[in-house]
Design a protein around this motif. Sequence first.
Motif, PDB file in Angstrom:
ATOM      1  N   VAL A  42      42.234  46.415  38.241  1.00  0.00           N
ATOM      2  CA  VAL A  42      42.114  46.651  39.683  1.00  0.00           C
ATOM      3  C   VAL A  42      43.245  47.549  40.160  1.00  0.00           C
ATOM      4  O   VAL A  42      43.023  48.478  40.960  1.00  0.00           O
ATOM      5  N   THR A  43      44.440  47.328  39.665  1.00  0.00           N
ATOM      6  CA  THR A  43      45.593  48.137  40.063  1.00  0.00           C
ATOM      7  C   THR A  43      45.391  49.598  39.689  1.00  0.00           C
ATOM      8  O   THR A  43      45.654  50.511  40.485  1.00  0.00           O
ATOM      9  N   ARG A  44      44.920  49.848  38.469  1.00  0.00           N
ATOM     10  CA  ARG A  44      44.673  51.231  38.038  1.00  0.00           C
ATOM     11  C   ARG A  44      43.640  51.906  38.938  1.00  0.00           C
ATOM     12  O   ARG A  44      43.789  53.072  39.312  1.00  0.00           O
ATOM     13  N   LEU A  62      35.888  49.273  46.992  1.00  0.00           N
ATOM     14  CA  LEU A  62      37.016  48.883  46.147  1.00  0.00           C
ATOM     15  C   LEU A  62      37.288  47.381  46.248  1.00  0.00           C
ATOM     16  O   LEU A  62      37.894  46.795  45.353  1.00  0.00           O
ATOM     17  N   LEU A  63      36.836  46.773  47.343  1.00  0.00           N
ATOM     18  CA  LEU A  63      37.094  45.357  47.545  1.00  0.00           C
ATOM     19  C   LEU A  63      36.216  44.473  46.670  1.00  0.00           C
ATOM     20  O   LEU A  63      36.471  43.274  46.557  1.00  0.00           O
ATOM     21  N   ASP A  73      37.365  41.039  45.020  1.00  0.00           N
ATOM     22  CA  ASP A  73      36.650  39.768  45.202  1.00  0.00           C
ATOM     23  C   ASP A  73      36.366  39.111  43.852  1.00  0.00           C
ATOM     24  O   ASP A  73      36.489  37.893  43.711  1.00  0.00           O
ATOM     25  N   ASN A  74      35.997  39.918  42.852  1.00  0.00           N
ATOM     26  CA  ASN A  74      35.747  39.362  41.512  1.00  0.00           C
ATOM     27  C   ASN A  74      37.004  38.705  40.953  1.00  0.00           C
ATOM     28  O   ASN A  74      36.942  37.603  40.392  1.00  0.00           O
ATOM     29  N   LEU A  75      38.138  39.389  41.118  1.00  0.00           N
ATOM     30  CA  LEU A  75      39.408  38.818  40.673  1.00  0.00           C
ATOM     31  C   LEU A  75      39.708  37.544  41.453  1.00  0.00           C
ATOM     32  O   LEU A  75      40.140  36.533  40.879  1.00  0.00           O
ATOM     33  N   GLY A  76      39.440  37.590  42.743  1.00  0.00           N
ATOM     34  CA  GLY A  76      39.711  36.430  43.583  1.00  0.00           C
ATOM     35  C   GLY A  76      38.888  35.214  43.195  1.00  0.00           C
ATOM     36  O   GLY A  76      39.401  34.088  43.159  1.00  0.00           O
ATOM     37  N   ARG A  77      37.602  35.427  42.908  1.00  0.00           N
ATOM     38  CA  ARG A  77      36.745  34.294  42.528  1.00  0.00           C
ATOM     39  C   ARG A  77      37.185  33.712  41.187  1.00  0.00           C
ATOM     40  O   ARG A  77      37.090  32.496  40.965  1.00  0.00           O
ATOM     41  N   VAL A 116      37.762  38.281  53.641  1.00  0.00           N
ATOM     42  CA  VAL A 116      37.847  39.655  53.161  1.00  0.00           C
ATOM     43  C   VAL A 116      36.454  40.184  52.818  1.00  0.00           C
ATOM     44  O   VAL A 116      36.103  41.326  53.155  1.00  0.00           O
ATOM     45  N   GLU A 117      35.652  39.359  52.166  1.00  0.00           N
ATOM     46  CA  GLU A 117      34.310  39.793  51.770  1.00  0.00           C
ATOM     47  C   GLU A 117      33.457  40.154  52.989  1.00  0.00           C
ATOM     48  O   GLU A 117      32.704  41.129  52.972  1.00  0.00           O
ATOM     49  N   ARG A 118      33.593  39.381  54.064  1.00  0.00           N
ATOM     50  CA  ARG A 118      32.760  39.574  55.264  1.00  0.00           C
ATOM     51  C   ARG A 118      33.476  40.342  56.367  1.00  0.00           C
ATOM     52  O   ARG A 118      32.893  40.584  57.421  1.00  0.00           O
TER      53      ARG A 118
END
Length: 238
Positions: free
Chosen positions: A171-173, A124-125, A129-133, A43-45
């Motif tokens: 993130v949802t907001r 927005l991603l 990504d922060n949440l994912g890490r 997703v990041e790349r």
Amino acid sequence: MDNLNLGKHISGQFNEELEAIRNNVLTMGGIVEKQLSDALDAVERFDSDMAQKVLQSDYRINAMEVQIDEECTRIIAKRQPAASDLRLVMAIIKTIADLERIGDEAERIAKVALDSFTNAQQELLVNLDNLGRHVLQMLRDVLNAFARMDIDAAIAVHKEDRRVDREYEAVTRQLMTYMMEDPRSIPSIMDVLWSARSLERIGDRCQNISEYIIYFVKGKDIRHTSYENLEQEIDHKP
């Protein structure tokens, strides 16, 4: 290994069977961790090749779940484990089910890398990504806790889920606001929203695994215990 009490059985073969299953769970966990890491990198790349690799690798996780589950069923039938041995087998059965579902969520996240986003939408991603890490680190921590059956580490992971929930809500907001401002973005942003939801669910799965560790070590079911009373409930002696 001392925490697992594997050295106390009369049958050395039983010890080996329990150790083999435990190692298989850790191997499965490593594959799931890699799958989630690759999904986030894709997703990041915006790497469609890596995303496809994640989508195609889920069969390995499914196969390991079936294999380990069969091994646990065989041990229950053959050894009729009791006390801590039975708790260990039950914890393993529940853990592999959650690991398999984490793999499913990683698939959903990887699909975002196959979408097209404008430059504004790509920003927005970053929060995704922060949440994912954060969730990926939570998964690593709970797997390490499982490897050592470390109750303190398990409690730390359990508490960490609150932070993940708050990040998910933020993130949802942000995503909802963006969709209201630009309705044309709704189809692509919905995929990001579902990915954020997948990450929140992975956090929940990690919390579940931490509860299984606590159940094995302490023999206490804390599934419906509030955060405020968690440690008191674990230390309470009936």
